[in-house]
Design a protein around this motif. Structure first.
Motif, PDB file in Angstrom:
ATOM      1  N   ALA A  28     111.448  41.089   3.539  1.00 28.70           N
ATOM      2  CA  ALA A  28     110.512  41.226   2.423  1.00 28.70           C
ATOM      3  C   ALA A  28     109.551  42.393   2.679  1.00 28.70           C
ATOM      4  O   ALA A  28     109.211  43.141   1.754  1.00 28.70           O
ATOM      5  CB  ALA A  28     109.749  39.931   2.221  1.00 28.70           C
ATOM      6  N   ALA A  29     109.107  42.548   3.911  1.00 29.61           N
ATOM      7  CA  ALA A  29     108.226  43.654   4.243  1.00 29.61           C
ATOM      8  C   ALA A  29     108.935  44.993   4.057  1.00 29.61           C
ATOM      9  O   ALA A  29     108.346  45.960   3.545  1.00 29.61           O
ATOM     10  CB  ALA A  29     107.726  43.509   5.680  1.00 29.61           C
ATOM     11  N   ASP A  30     110.198  45.064   4.446  1.00 28.53           N
ATOM     12  CA  ASP A  30     110.971  46.295   4.242  1.00 28.53           C
ATOM     13  C   ASP A  30     111.115  46.594   2.753  1.00 28.53           C
ATOM     14  O   ASP A  30     111.037  47.763   2.331  1.00 28.53           O
ATOM     15  CB  ASP A  30     112.349  46.166   4.885  1.00 28.53           C
ATOM     16  N   ALA A  31     111.343  45.571   1.957  1.00 26.01           N
ATOM     17  CA  ALA A  31     111.473  45.765   0.506  1.00 26.01           C
ATOM     18  C   ALA A  31     110.174  46.273  -0.090  1.00 26.01           C
ATOM     19  O   ALA A  31     110.189  47.156  -0.968  1.00 26.01           O
ATOM     20  CB  ALA A  31     111.902  44.447  -0.155  1.00 26.01           C
ATOM     21  N   ARG A  32     109.040  45.746   0.392  1.00 27.71           N
ATOM     22  CA  ARG A  32     107.757  46.235  -0.111  1.00 27.71           C
ATOM     23  C   ARG A  32     107.544  47.702   0.232  1.00 27.71           C
ATOM     24  O   ARG A  32     107.056  48.500  -0.577  1.00 27.71           O
ATOM     25  CB  ARG A  32     106.613  45.389   0.451  1.00 27.71           C
ATOM     26  N   ARG A  33     107.944  48.084   1.462  1.00 25.57           N
ATOM     27  CA  ARG A  33     107.805  49.485   1.857  1.00 25.57           C
ATOM     28  C   ARG A  33     108.720  50.382   1.020  1.00 25.57           C
ATOM     29  O   ARG A  33     108.312  51.465   0.594  1.00 25.57           O
ATOM     30  CB  ARG A  33     108.135  49.654   3.345  1.00 25.57           C
TER      31      ARG A  33
END
Length: 232
Positions: free
Chosen positions: A223-228
């Motif tokens: 999820a953090a990668d998707a936000r980035r």
């Protein structure tokens, strides 16, 4: 070491040149007759068919290149293992092929660590190289830990000399704790391609690691990668 100089059981398997991950390396070596001989928190070890070498295979090890650099730079001291091969693996893993080493009693290992820390005159050059490589790792790597003085990191080579290995490590409790509490920070500091398998380390010493906890961390990092990627 050039591919043509590798032991016969590594040649032609594309382990040193093609894109492979830790699972593929283990599969190939087991098929070629290597046998399991140990596991720690970060890596497993396999012994070669002729008994002369060991492969250290980690799914995720940011400090692997620094250990390899130490073994190369300090090879002339004969106080580090002979490094037969090293390469980074897909997803942030690490493969090191070392000469076969045997454990030593704790008191002997502790005495060696103490002599290296002083440092004793015959270990001064090794100590200086250790300091230089570790300082570089501390500058370049987030969550690089202090030197690991674990007695198991001193071993004996076949010719009888004592050697030190695995001195560098990522601060696992801090790194994995941050991945659980602030995955965006981990995503910002370690590229996804270099931590794809960070939830697959063995944790043979500190574990077990519950599957649900692993999956939760994987999902949080994804999820953090998707936000980035989305700029959010």
């Amino acid at each position: 070491m050039a591919l043509q100089d590798m032991p016969r059981y590594l040649v032609g398997r594309n382990l040193l040149t093609g894109p492979v991950d830790h699972r593929q390396v283990e599969e190939v070596l087991l098929r070629d007759g290597w046998t399991p001989c140990g596991a720690g928190d970060w890596a497993i070890a396999l012994r070669s068919p002729d008994g002369a070498a060991a492969a250290r295979i980690s799914p995720f090890d940011p400090t692997g290149p620094y250990s390899a650099a130490l073994y190369v730079r300090a090879a002339h001291t004969r106080r580090v293992p002979v490094l037969l091969a090293h390469r980074r693996l897909t997803g942030g893993g690490d493969l090191q092929v070392l000469e076969w080493l045997a454990p030593v009693p704790d008191d002997e290992a502790i005495a060696f660590h103490e002599a290296l820390a002083e440092p004793r005159p015959d270990l001064a050059e090794l100590a200086a190289i250790v300091h230089d490589v570790h300082a570089l790792a501390r500058r370049e790597l987030p969550w690089c830990g202090p030197l690991d003085r674990n007695p198991t990191n001193v071993m004996r080579a076949a010719d009888g000399r004592l050697v030190v290995l695995d001195l560098f490590y990522a601060d696992g409790p801090h790194l994995y704790g941050t991945a659980g509490s602030d995955p965006d920070r981990v995503a910002a500091l370690i590229p996804e391609a270099e931590r794809r398998f960070m939830t697959e380390i063995p944790l043979a010493t500190s574990g077990p690691w519950e599957p649900a906890s692993r999956e939760s961390m994987r999902a949080a990092l994804a999820a953090a990668d998707a936000r980035r990627a989305g700029g959010g």
